[in-house]
Design an enzyme around this catalytic site. Structure first.
Site, PDB file in Angstrom:
ATOM      1  N   TYR A   1      35.798   8.564  73.097  1.00 24.57           N
ATOM      2  CA  TYR A   1      35.777   7.099  72.927  1.00 24.57           C
ATOM      3  C   TYR A   1      34.321   6.685  72.713  1.00 24.57           C
ATOM      4  O   TYR A   1      33.521   6.765  73.654  1.00 24.57           O
ATOM      5  CB  TYR A   1      36.362   6.463  74.180  1.00 24.57           C
ATOM      6  CG  TYR A   1      36.518   4.966  74.216  1.00 24.57           C
ATOM      7  CD1 TYR A   1      36.947   4.347  75.378  1.00 24.57           C
ATOM      8  CD2 TYR A   1      36.269   4.158  73.114  1.00 24.57           C
ATOM      9  CE1 TYR A   1      37.123   2.968  75.460  1.00 24.57           C
ATOM     10  CE2 TYR A   1      36.428   2.786  73.172  1.00 24.57           C
ATOM     11  CZ  TYR A   1      36.861   2.198  74.342  1.00 24.57           C
ATOM     12  OH  TYR A   1      37.036   0.833  74.410  1.00 24.57           O
TER      13      TYR A   1
ATOM     14  N   THR B   1      39.756   0.540  79.038  1.00 23.82           N
ATOM     15  CA  THR B   1      39.034  -0.693  79.355  1.00 23.82           C
ATOM     16  C   THR B   1      40.040  -1.811  79.613  1.00 23.82           C
ATOM     17  O   THR B   1      39.926  -2.581  80.553  1.00 23.82           O
ATOM     18  CB  THR B   1      38.144  -1.098  78.152  1.00 23.82           C
ATOM     19  OG1 THR B   1      37.468   0.055  77.663  1.00 23.82           O
ATOM     20  CG2 THR B   1      37.179  -2.188  78.532  1.00 23.82           C
ATOM     21  N   THR B   2      41.047  -1.856  78.736  1.00 20.79           N
ATOM     22  CA  THR B   2      42.068  -2.906  78.833  1.00 20.79           C
ATOM     23  C   THR B   2      42.897  -2.765  80.109  1.00 20.79           C
ATOM     24  O   THR B   2      43.458  -3.731  80.599  1.00 20.79           O
ATOM     25  CB  THR B   2      42.976  -2.859  77.587  1.00 20.79           C
ATOM     26  OG1 THR B   2      42.158  -2.863  76.419  1.00 20.79           O
ATOM     27  CG2 THR B   2      43.945  -4.031  77.532  1.00 20.79           C
TER      28      THR B   2
ATOM     29  N   ILE C   1      43.839   2.351  68.450  1.00 18.10           N
ATOM     30  CA  ILE C   1      44.098   2.166  69.888  1.00 18.10           C
ATOM     31  C   ILE C   1      43.629   0.749  70.168  1.00 18.10           C
ATOM     32  O   ILE C   1      42.414   0.501  70.262  1.00 18.10           O
ATOM     33  CB  ILE C   1      43.325   3.190  70.741  1.00 18.10           C
ATOM     34  CG1 ILE C   1      43.710   4.615  70.357  1.00 18.10           C
ATOM     35  CG2 ILE C   1      43.566   2.939  72.240  1.00 18.10           C
ATOM     36  CD1 ILE C   1      42.860   5.692  71.012  1.00 18.10           C
TER      37      ILE C   1
ATOM     38  N   LYS D   1      38.273   7.680  69.234  1.00 19.19           N
ATOM     39  CA  LYS D   1      38.549   6.240  69.216  1.00 19.19           C
ATOM     40  C   LYS D   1      37.227   5.592  68.800  1.00 19.19           C
ATOM     41  O   LYS D   1      36.239   5.635  69.547  1.00 19.19           O
ATOM     42  CB  LYS D   1      38.982   5.734  70.593  1.00 19.19           C
ATOM     43  CG  LYS D   1      39.215   4.240  70.605  1.00 19.19           C
ATOM     44  CD  LYS D   1      39.567   3.751  71.972  1.00 19.19           C
ATOM     45  CE  LYS D   1      39.589   2.245  72.020  1.00 19.19           C
ATOM     46  NZ  LYS D   1      39.611   1.750  73.395  1.00 19.19           N
TER      47      LYS D   1
ATOM     48  N   TYR E   1      25.393   3.951  80.861  1.00 21.52           N
ATOM     49  CA  TYR E   1      24.382   3.549  81.865  1.00 21.52           C
ATOM     50  C   TYR E   1      23.258   4.567  82.003  1.00 21.52           C
ATOM     51  O   TYR E   1      22.092   4.215  81.862  1.00 21.52           O
ATOM     52  CB  TYR E   1      25.025   3.274  83.232  1.00 21.52           C
ATOM     53  CG  TYR E   1      24.074   2.677  84.252  1.00 21.52           C
ATOM     54  CD1 TYR E   1      23.524   3.459  85.261  1.00 21.52           C
ATOM     55  CD2 TYR E   1      23.695   1.341  84.161  1.00 21.52           C
ATOM     56  CE1 TYR E   1      22.641   2.926  86.172  1.00 21.52           C
ATOM     57  CE2 TYR E   1      22.803   0.785  85.077  1.00 21.52           C
ATOM     58  CZ  TYR E   1      22.284   1.594  86.086  1.00 21.52           C
ATOM     59  OH  TYR E   1      21.401   1.049  86.992  1.00 21.52           O
TER      60      TYR E   1
ATOM     61  N   ARG F   1      29.315  -1.136  74.785  1.00 23.63           N
ATOM     62  CA  ARG F   1      29.614  -1.101  76.217  1.00 23.63           C
ATOM     63  C   ARG F   1      28.802  -0.009  76.935  1.00 23.63           C
ATOM     64  O   ARG F   1      28.407  -0.157  78.078  1.00 23.63           O
ATOM     65  CB  ARG F   1      31.114  -0.834  76.454  1.00 23.63           C
ATOM     66  CG  ARG F   1      32.027  -2.046  76.188  1.00 23.63           C
ATOM     67  CD  ARG F   1      33.438  -1.737  76.597  1.00 23.63           C
ATOM     68  NE  ARG F   1      34.377  -2.820  76.289  1.00 23.63           N
ATOM     69  CZ  ARG F   1      34.615  -3.864  77.085  1.00 23.63           C
ATOM     70  NH1 ARG F   1      33.954  -3.985  78.214  1.00 23.63           N
ATOM     71  NH2 ARG F   1      35.489  -4.796  76.747  1.00 23.63           N
TER      72      ARG F   1
HETATM   73  O1  LIG Z   1      41.032  -0.428  76.501  1.00 21.60           O
HETATM   74  C1  LIG Z   1      40.918  -0.016  75.342  1.00 21.60           C
HETATM   75  O2  LIG Z   1      41.327   1.065  74.956  1.00 21.60           O
HETATM   76  C2  LIG Z   1      40.280  -0.901  74.357  1.00 21.60           C
HETATM   77  N1  LIG Z   1      39.169  -1.477  74.703  1.00 21.60           N
HETATM   78  C3  LIG Z   1      38.358  -2.146  73.732  1.00 21.60           C
HETATM   79  C4  LIG Z   1      37.391  -3.028  74.455  1.00 21.60           C
HETATM   80  O3  LIG Z   1      37.854  -3.798  75.288  1.00 21.60           O
HETATM   81  O4  LIG Z   1      36.202  -2.934  74.164  1.00 21.60           O
HETATM   82  C5  LIG Z   1      39.219  -2.916  72.773  1.00 21.60           C
HETATM   83  C6  LIG Z   1      40.247  -2.075  72.154  1.00 21.60           C
HETATM   84  O5  LIG Z   1      41.230  -2.934  71.605  1.00 21.60           O
HETATM   85  C7  LIG Z   1      40.938  -1.144  73.089  1.00 21.60           C
END
Ligand SMILES: O=C(O)C1=N[C@H](C(=O)O)C[C@H](O)C1
Length: 296
Positions: free
Chosen positions: A133, A44-45, A203, A161, A107, A138
């Site tokens: 994950y 996501t990051t 993570i 995760k 979704y 989300r």
């Molecule tokens: O990209 C990731 O891996 C993470 N995404 C989460 C989010 O943005 O919901 C946050 C996490 O720190 C790591």
């Protein structure tokens, strides 16, 4: 290789609309020296939703090139069409990475049977290790602990995760973790708690900043020095909520740009740079010590 410690879901730096590979190489070299356990591009990051197929392959090539075999790599490979996720996982195999971080299908909201069948199919079709994950806020669906336990029976499903957003579910899993299976938090604010309950690590996007302190907390907890770890956690704590006050990774990119680690805080729409109000709040907390160290 057991999955533990601090894993960095590294950002994708952009500049003038393109991936900024000069900054990306600088980031990989910087973080390699911080004691993290590995890198996870395309999370996501990493703004995976706005990367093209071509950019995914190009950036995977660059990640392997810049990493020079120094850190293990898990690539973000997920989606809500099982056949497409399997196709991309098979494509990722040629890069000789450790594995993939695969988000629960979003979704289309599969039930637990659908989630189990999705990851069963993926585990059977790829030789790569898989970190599931779970992030219901989300995706719109939760992967229950029962489903996790069933999926942990697959040899190459090696961890979770955990961003389930339910402290009882998290604690239940931490106190009853499947054998040879790692629980890594993806809820940055639960890093210390996860470790104290026997979790394997995290993570965490927030580990882009003050990275060594996250690593120190992990090491101190594993060496039964919870008091020292708590003192360090209290130093880190003020910044973490600010990094998620607006959509991740916009706050982190602002910090990295302020610290001179990337040339631009640019994001791709629909994500946008952070507000002036948040900049003021972050500037008050971002440690000068960190900027001096990075600037070198
Ligand atoms: O990209 C990731 O891996 C993470 N995404 C989460 C989010 O943005 O919901 C946050 C996490 O720190 C790591």
């Amino acid at each position: 290789m057991s999955l533990n410690g601090v894993w960095l879901p590294i950002i994708t730096p952009f500049k003038e609309g393109k991936i900024d590979y000069k900054s990306y190489e600088k980031l990989i070299n910087h973080y390699t020296g911080t004691g993290i356990s590995g890198l996870i591009p395309f999370g996501t990051t990493g703004e995976i939703p706005t990367l093209s197929e071509y950019e995914f392959e190009e950036m995977m090539d660059k990640t392997i090139e810049y990493n020079k075999g120094r850190l293990p790599i898990y690539a973000g490979v997920g989606g809500n069409c099982t056949a497409n996720v399997v196709k991309r996982a098979k494509m990722a195999e040629k890069y000789k990475i450790e594995g993939i971080l695969s988000v629960c299908p979003y979704y289309n909201k599969p039930n637990q049977n659908g989630i189990y069948s999705h990851f069963k199919n993926l585990a059977e079709e790829t030789s790569l290790n898989i970190i599931i994950y779970n992030i219901p806020y989300r995706t719109g669906v939760n992967v229950t602990n029962d489903t996790i336990h069933k999926l942990a029976e697959f040899k190459n499903i090696v961890g979770l995760k955990d961003s389930c957003g339910d402290i009882k579910q998290t604690m239940n899993l931490l106190l009853n973790t499947p054998e040879n299976f790692s629980v890594l938090t993806g809820e940055d604010l639960l890093f210390y708690l996860t470790l104290t309950l026997g979790g394997s690590g995290g993570i965490m996007a927030s580990a882009h900043i003050n990275t060594e302190k996250f690593v120190k907390i992990y090491k101190d907890i594993k060496e039964n020095n919870a008091e020292e770890a708590l003192a360090t956690w209290k130093e880190l704590y003020p910044l973490i909520p600010l990094l998620f006050e607006e959509p991740n990774p916009a706050p982190i990119k602002y910090c990295l740009n302020s610290l001179g680690l990337v040339d631009s805080p640019e994001l791709r729409l629909p994500l946008t740079e952070i507000s002036e109000e948040l900049k003021v709040k972050i500037d008050k907390v971002l440690t000068v010590r960190e900027s001096v160290k990075i600037a070198g």
